[in-house]
Scaffold this motif. Structure first.
Motif, mmCIF file in Angstrom:
data_model
loop_
_atom_site.group_PDB
_atom_site.id
_atom_site.type_symbol
_atom_site.label_atom_id
_atom_site.label_comp_id
_atom_site.label_asym_id
_atom_site.label_seq_id
_atom_site.Cartn_x
_atom_site.Cartn_y
_atom_site.Cartn_z
ATOM 1 N N LEU A 227 0.824 -1.210 0.000
ATOM 2 C CA LEU A 227 0.000 0.000 0.000
ATOM 3 C C LEU A 227 0.857 1.258 0.000
ATOM 4 O O LEU A 227 0.443 2.285 -0.544
ATOM 5 C CB LEU A 227 -0.934 -0.017 1.213
ATOM 6 C CG LEU A 227 -2.093 -1.006 1.109
ATOM 7 C CD1 LEU A 227 -2.827 -1.121 2.434
ATOM 8 C CD2 LEU A 227 -3.062 -0.587 0.009
ATOM 9 N N SER A 228 2.036 1.183 0.589
ATOM 10 C CA SER A 228 2.941 2.333 0.541
ATOM 11 C C SER A 228 3.349 2.628 -0.896
ATOM 12 O O SER A 228 3.330 3.789 -1.344
ATOM 13 C CB SER A 228 4.174 2.061 1.399
ATOM 14 O OG SER A 228 5.102 3.121 1.324
ATOM 15 N N PHE A 229 3.698 1.586 -1.649
ATOM 16 C CA PHE A 229 4.038 1.766 -3.064
ATOM 17 C C PHE A 229 2.823 2.265 -3.853
ATOM 18 O O PHE A 229 2.948 3.126 -4.730
ATOM 19 C CB PHE A 229 4.535 0.450 -3.661
ATOM 20 C CG PHE A 229 5.855 -0.022 -3.118
ATOM 21 C CD1 PHE A 229 6.851 0.875 -2.783
ATOM 22 C CD2 PHE A 229 6.103 -1.375 -2.928
ATOM 23 C CE1 PHE A 229 8.073 0.443 -2.279
ATOM 24 C CE2 PHE A 229 7.321 -1.819 -2.438
ATOM 25 C CZ PHE A 229 8.303 -0.907 -2.108
ATOM 26 N N MET A 230 1.659 1.715 -3.561
ATOM 27 C CA MET A 230 0.439 2.100 -4.287
ATOM 28 C C MET A 230 0.055 3.547 -3.997
ATOM 29 O O MET A 230 -0.407 4.266 -4.884
ATOM 30 C CB MET A 230 -0.699 1.150 -3.900
ATOM 31 C CG MET A 230 -0.481 -0.281 -4.394
ATOM 32 S SD MET A 230 -1.506 -1.508 -3.552
ATOM 33 C CE MET A 230 -3.134 -1.020 -4.133
ATOM 34 N N ALA A 233 2.182 5.718 -6.109
ATOM 35 C CA ALA A 233 1.855 5.665 -7.530
ATOM 36 C C ALA A 233 0.500 6.301 -7.847
ATOM 37 O O ALA A 233 0.348 6.975 -8.873
ATOM 38 C CB ALA A 233 1.861 4.214 -8.009
ATOM 39 N N PHE A 234 -0.494 6.077 -6.978
ATOM 40 C CA PHE A 234 -1.852 6.524 -7.284
ATOM 41 C C PHE A 234 -2.306 7.721 -6.461
ATOM 42 O O PHE A 234 -3.347 8.311 -6.751
ATOM 43 C CB PHE A 234 -2.843 5.370 -7.061
ATOM 44 C CG PHE A 234 -2.619 4.196 -7.976
ATOM 45 C CD1 PHE A 234 -2.991 4.248 -9.308
ATOM 46 C CD2 PHE A 234 -2.033 3.031 -7.504
ATOM 47 C CE1 PHE A 234 -2.790 3.166 -10.157
ATOM 48 C CE2 PHE A 234 -1.818 1.942 -8.340
ATOM 49 C CZ PHE A 234 -2.201 2.012 -9.663
ATOM 50 N N GLY A 235 -1.569 8.054 -5.415
ATOM 51 C CA GLY A 235 -1.918 9.221 -4.622
ATOM 52 C C GLY A 235 -3.014 8.977 -3.612
ATOM 53 O O GLY A 235 -3.538 9.919 -3.020
ATOM 54 N N HIS A 236 -3.399 7.740 -3.402
ATOM 55 C CA HIS A 236 -4.409 7.461 -2.376
ATOM 56 C C HIS A 236 -4.212 6.059 -1.825
ATOM 57 O O HIS A 236 -3.558 5.211 -2.424
ATOM 58 C CB HIS A 236 -5.827 7.630 -2.924
ATOM 59 C CG HIS A 236 -6.210 6.628 -3.977
ATOM 60 N ND1 HIS A 236 -6.786 5.411 -3.679
ATOM 61 C CD2 HIS A 236 -6.084 6.648 -5.328
ATOM 62 C CE1 HIS A 236 -7.017 4.738 -4.796
ATOM 63 N NE2 HIS A 236 -6.594 5.463 -5.812
ATOM 64 N N ASP A 237 -4.813 5.815 -0.675
ATOM 65 C CA ASP A 237 -4.675 4.556 0.045
ATOM 66 C C ASP A 237 -6.054 3.911 0.122
ATOM 67 O O ASP A 237 -7.029 4.408 -0.446
ATOM 68 C CB ASP A 237 -4.120 4.845 1.452
ATOM 69 C CG ASP A 237 -3.505 3.637 2.127
ATOM 70 O OD1 ASP A 237 -3.706 2.517 1.624
ATOM 71 O OD2 ASP A 237 -2.844 3.818 3.155
ATOM 72 N N ILE A 238 -6.172 2.813 0.830
ATOM 73 C CA ILE A 238 -7.464 2.198 1.116
ATOM 74 C C ILE A 238 -7.573 2.064 2.620
ATOM 75 O O ILE A 238 -6.601 1.740 3.304
ATOM 76 C CB ILE A 238 -7.613 0.828 0.416
ATOM 77 C CG1 ILE A 238 -9.011 0.246 0.666
ATOM 78 C CG2 ILE A 238 -6.532 -0.145 0.857
ATOM 79 C CD1 ILE A 238 -9.326 -0.979 -0.180
ATOM 80 N N PHE A 435 -5.479 0.307 -9.722
ATOM 81 C CA PHE A 435 -5.314 0.193 -8.276
ATOM 82 C C PHE A 435 -5.865 -1.143 -7.785
ATOM 83 O O PHE A 435 -5.244 -1.838 -6.969
ATOM 84 C CB PHE A 435 -6.031 1.349 -7.569
ATOM 85 C CG PHE A 435 -5.794 1.422 -6.081
ATOM 86 C CD1 PHE A 435 -4.783 2.210 -5.563
ATOM 87 C CD2 PHE A 435 -6.594 0.701 -5.198
ATOM 88 C CE1 PHE A 435 -4.560 2.277 -4.190
ATOM 89 C CE2 PHE A 435 -6.377 0.753 -3.826
ATOM 90 C CZ PHE A 435 -5.363 1.552 -3.321
ATOM 91 N N GLY A 436 -7.048 -1.525 -8.309
ATOM 92 C CA GLY A 436 -7.668 -2.781 -7.908
ATOM 93 C C GLY A 436 -6.837 -3.989 -8.298
ATOM 94 O O GLY A 436 -6.710 -4.948 -7.530
ATOM 95 N N ILE A 437 -6.253 -3.944 -9.507
ATOM 96 C CA ILE A 437 -5.406 -5.059 -9.957
ATOM 97 C C ILE A 437 -4.213 -5.234 -9.033
ATOM 98 O O ILE A 437 -3.888 -6.351 -8.606
ATOM 99 C CB ILE A 437 -4.923 -4.815 -11.401
ATOM 100 C CG1 ILE A 437 -6.094 -4.921 -12.380
ATOM 101 C CG2 ILE A 437 -3.829 -5.818 -11.784
ATOM 102 C CD1 ILE A 437 -5.720 -4.562 -13.805
ATOM 103 N N VAL A 438 -3.561 -4.122 -8.687
ATOM 104 C CA VAL A 438 -2.372 -4.210 -7.832
ATOM 105 C C VAL A 438 -2.766 -4.634 -6.420
ATOM 106 O O VAL A 438 -2.045 -5.398 -5.773
ATOM 107 C CB VAL A 438 -1.615 -2.871 -7.817
ATOM 108 C CG1 VAL A 438 -0.387 -2.961 -6.906
ATOM 109 C CG2 VAL A 438 -1.179 -2.482 -9.218
#
Length: 501
Positions: A227-230, A233-238, A435-438
């Motif tokens: 999630l840190s990498f995501m 890359a995407f500018g948001h978390d879950i 984001f969902g794929i990753v």
């Protein structure tokens, strides 16, 4: 279990020596491969700093797979070799060449990630559970209430794993707390540890741990590093609750599959249960009434769970709430431990490895090495022409096969997720779908079901002698196949409806 001599007891020329030589040989191999990558001609499309990043990736993969040095030592070696390799090279195209201070600052960047603070805080929470004995009380309570029968005991082992996964981010710590309970139940029934019941309980303990790693955001360091990498890359978390709800149908399905496999393939046998029930009651009685420290810890843990699950409805993120909870646990009178006793039990090597892994992933991304590697591996498979489910299937198989060589899911996440992120950016799809794929691949990173060597918790259970490698594979292969099919099923049905894809 066979008792072996400790290192201090082993004479010169004993089997410990070849082991040491083997580790040293792998260390030399890792350093030689790193040097070979740096000295090779720079491939087209790859920058000089990107070539260093790839060399570092090769270096740590050998260190992680061979386990020739400890995780913390691998992080220190990684940082040192990175600085040496990056001196005089620009980080990105058009930038000035870096000196040693700038290169070191780049590799220390991972230590400033909020994810590292979350991991450290969660490890302190695990220490609090251990110091107070609340983890053991929870395990004994669940197992004593669930009842003594093959199906009930298997279910109890899974429930214990779930409850502890809510609060303990270390698979090793969770399983380490549960193993004595499972071994105790088996022996209380007059059965050897290697009986069908012992094998079933210990295999389920390990496999359920991997399942709940995928189901709970804070249950595993690999989730947080992904999630840190995501987030970069995407500018948001879950949110914690968002991850839990997304993974819930998959987690429940995998638990059902594991239960059926354990009961019908391993066929555990339970004799007269009265002795085991009496032993569980005795162990609970020996713990005495719930102490004040345990009550305060329960209050803090429940409060944290409520704040985690409602993240997004209040201004505090998961990291902040965890830090506030740990602050309470360290306060005099209010808390349950002090710093001097807690710091001795926190696995600081895990924190160091986690931070260094983030730095490596960031370096792979910023230098373009992750994109180059994604292009020459995943890019050659023609995945862009496949439907979404086909892409997820190919990436998941790639992920599962690669995991066979890794003993650390954190190491696998550090290696694979930056490559997955770079690859999804080459596909013609929206950022939410990417984001969902990753995120799905971040879950598949925890597929350590097939071999005992695929996860530390597997090795802990395997070390009890309760089961053979063949028995573990007998459960792990169908569980892996079922998990892959469920990933594809939910990718085609439920997850698009939930907005994940």
């Amino acid at each position: 279990m066979t008792i072996t001599a400790t290192p201090a007891q082993q004479p010169i020329g004993s089997p410990a020596e070849p082991t040491s030589n083997r580790k040293f040989a792998f260390l030399l191999l890792a350093l030689a491969l790193y040097a070979a990558v740096l000295l090779a001609p720079t491939p087209a499309g790859l920058s000089a700093s990107g070539q260093v990043a790839l060399g570092l990736l090769v270096l740590v993969i050998v260190l992680w797979i061979s386990e020739c040095v400890s995780p913390a030592a691998s992080a220190i070696i990684l940082t040192g070799m990175a600085v040496v390799g990056l001196i005089g090279k620009p980080l990105t195209e058009g930038a000035a060449p870096m000196n040693s201070t700038q290169a070191l600052a780049q590799m220390l960047g991972g230590f400033s990630s909020s994810a590292v603070l979350l991991v450290a805080g969660a490890l302190f929470l695990a220490v609090a559970l251990k110091i107070t004995g609340l983890d053991r009380r929870i395990a004994l309570l669940v197992m004593s209430r669930i009842g003594i029968s093959p199906a009930r005991l298997v279910l109890g082992a899974m429930l214990v794993g779930f409850v502890l996964a809510l609060f303990i981010p270390s698979a090793t710590a969770r399983v380490g707390a549960v193993i004595p309970i499972m071994v105790g139940i088996t022996t209380a029934l007059g059965l050897p540890v290697g009986s069908t019941l012992g094998a079933a309980l210990l295999i389920v303990t390990a496999q359920a741990c991997s399942i709940f790693n995928m189901g709970i955001k804070t249950a595993a360091a690999q989730n947080l590093i992904s999630l840190s990498f995501m987030n970069q890359a995407f500018g948001h978390d879950i949110t914690w609750g968002g991850w839990f709800v997304t993974a819930l149908p998959f987690t429940l399905s995998m638990c059902a599959v594991l239960f059926l496999i354990a009961v019908f393939l391993l066929r555990p046998i339970v004799p007269e249960p009265r002795e085991a029930e009496a032993r569980l009651r005795q162990q609970l009685a020996e713990l005495g009434p719930v102490t004040g420290k345990e009550k305060r810890l329960i209050a803090v843990a429940v409060g944290l769970l409520l704040l985690w699950s409602t993240e997004g409805l209040h201004p505090l993120d998961t990291t902040t709430t965890t830090q506030l909870g740990i602050a309470l646990l360290l306060m005099p009178k209010i808390g349950v431990m002090n710093w001097s006793e807690a710091e001795k039990l926190v696995p600081w090597g895990t924190v160091v490895l986690f931070a260094a892994s983030i730095s490596l992933g960031t370096l792979l991304s910023r230098t373009g090495a992750a994109g180059w590697l994604a292009n020459i591996t995943l890019g050659q498979l023609g995945l862009e022409a496949m439907p979404l489910v086909g892409i997820i299937a190919a990436l998941s198989v790639f992920n599962i096969v690669l995991h066979l060589g890794f003993a650390s899911a954190t190491g696998l996440a550090s290696t694979l997720i930056p490559i997955m992120l770079a690859f999804t950016q080459t596909l013609s799809m929206g950022p939410d779908t990417a984001f969902g794929i990753v995120m799905i691949q971040a879950m598949v990173v925890s597929f350590g079901f097939i071999l005992p060597t695929n996860a530390p918790q597997n090795m802990l259970c395997y070390g009890t002698g309760a089961f053979t490698m063949g028995q573990f594979v007998k459960v792990g292969l169908p569980l892996t196949m079922a998990g892959l099919l469920l990933i594809l099923l939910f990718s085609a049905t439920i997850w698009p409806l939930m907005g994940v894809l």
